[in-house]
Design a protein around this motif. Sequence first.
Motif, short mmCIF file in Angstrom:
data_model
loop_
_atom_site.label_atom_id
_atom_site.label_comp_id
_atom_site.label_asym_id
_atom_site.label_seq_id
_atom_site.Cartn_x
_atom_site.Cartn_y
_atom_site.Cartn_z
N ALA A 141 118.89 87.06 -14.87
CA ALA A 141 119.18 88.08 -15.88
C ALA A 141 117.89 88.73 -16.38
N GLY A 142 116.86 87.93 -16.62
CA GLY A 142 115.60 88.47 -17.09
C GLY A 142 114.95 89.38 -16.08
N ALA A 143 115.03 89.02 -14.79
CA ALA A 143 114.43 89.84 -13.75
C ALA A 143 115.14 91.18 -13.64
N TYR A 144 116.46 91.17 -13.65
CA TYR A 144 117.20 92.42 -13.55
C TYR A 144 116.98 93.29 -14.78
N ALA A 145 116.93 92.67 -15.97
CA ALA A 145 116.69 93.45 -17.18
C ALA A 145 115.27 94.04 -17.17
N SER A 146 114.29 93.27 -16.74
CA SER A 146 112.91 93.78 -16.68
C SER A 146 112.78 94.92 -15.69
N PHE A 147 113.57 94.86 -14.64
CA PHE A 147 113.49 95.86 -13.60
C PHE A 147 113.93 97.24 -14.10
N THR A 148 114.66 97.27 -15.21
CA THR A 148 115.14 98.54 -15.74
C THR A 148 114.12 99.27 -16.59
N ALA A 149 113.02 98.60 -16.96
CA ALA A 149 112.08 99.17 -17.92
C ALA A 149 111.51 100.53 -17.49
N ALA A 174 110.42 98.72 -26.36
CA ALA A 174 109.93 97.38 -26.04
C ALA A 174 110.85 96.30 -26.59
N ALA A 175 111.64 96.62 -27.60
CA ALA A 175 112.64 95.68 -28.12
C ALA A 175 114.03 95.99 -27.59
N VAL A 176 114.35 97.27 -27.44
CA VAL A 176 115.68 97.66 -26.99
C VAL A 176 115.95 97.19 -25.57
N ILE A 177 114.98 97.36 -24.68
CA ILE A 177 115.20 97.03 -23.26
C ILE A 177 115.50 95.53 -23.08
N PRO A 178 114.66 94.61 -23.59
CA PRO A 178 114.98 93.18 -23.35
C PRO A 178 116.23 92.72 -24.08
N LEU A 179 116.49 93.22 -25.30
CA LEU A 179 117.65 92.74 -26.04
C LEU A 179 118.95 93.30 -25.48
N ALA A 180 118.99 94.61 -25.25
CA ALA A 180 120.19 95.18 -24.62
C ALA A 180 120.33 94.67 -23.20
N GLY A 181 119.19 94.50 -22.51
CA GLY A 181 119.25 93.97 -21.14
C GLY A 181 119.78 92.56 -21.10
N ALA A 182 119.41 91.71 -22.06
CA ALA A 182 119.92 90.34 -22.08
C ALA A 182 121.42 90.33 -22.32
N ALA A 183 121.89 91.16 -23.26
CA ALA A 183 123.33 91.20 -23.55
C ALA A 183 124.12 91.69 -22.33
#
Length: 284
Positions: A141-149, A174-183
């Motif tokens: 999940a972290g890898a896919y979310a980071s990939f969207t940055a 910098a906060a929206v991407i990891p938090l929305a990405g995690a959800a």
Amino acid sequence: MSVVPAEAVSGGLRANAGNGGEAEPWPDGDAAAAAPLAPPARLLPALAAVYRAQLSRARVARIPLLFVATFQSVGIMVLMRGVVDGADEARAVVAGSSVLVVAFVALNLLAQYFGQLRASGGLDHYATLPVPPAAVVLGAAGAYASFTAPGTAVTAVVGSLLFGLPLANLWVLAAVIPLAGAALAGLGAALGLLAPRQELATLLGQLGMSAALLLGVLPAAHLPDPVAWARDLLPSTYGVEALARTFEARPDWLAVGADLGVCAAVGVASLAVATWAYRRAAVR
């Protein structure tokens, strides 16, 4: 040749031909037992290893899809430019289109990935690794979310320039991407792991991305009440709201923090459900 008496063997002695046949103590039962197994991998090192492996894989296989997601979001903003006539609508369109990149990759593609793993037996490989189940889910999940940055940042900058919105507060990405990405990644992983068939996982991922498109990009004030209630249930909504607030002349930072807090809480809950779904799917 000397003979070791039976008493010596029963007493814990063994013959040693190299020292004149003298007897040496034989290791007792506890010392001769099998060596203990290595300790299980800790969560953080295992998470880092899975994250690096998944991020490397995503860079190779997902770059064309990231380009498609970014191009899609920019295209939506260009289309909406001709029908949006207010600042509130402009903020909603730019914020929703930016978070849509996260939904496309973290929700849609991750649902397809875990659905494919389950259908092909790939989960058996992860189940044999000495890593906690949470590390597998969180790492992917972290890898896919980071990939969207990169795509999210490009979409936000292009949209801000297109609609004449300020760029000064885009650091909040910098906060929206990891938090929305995690959800969204947790939701996508859960959909892929719980779907009984790979085709259904793909369908659910597509439906989730479509919901993020329709409910996130369209201004909330223009939606009927039942649809607005459904919008409130979508995890990406709070990331959209947090980003949209930062485009105001005087952002309400308490409201931004509250929206990000909801994103974080939903992210923890969705990743916990995805971890449970992984355990459930791995033992079947």
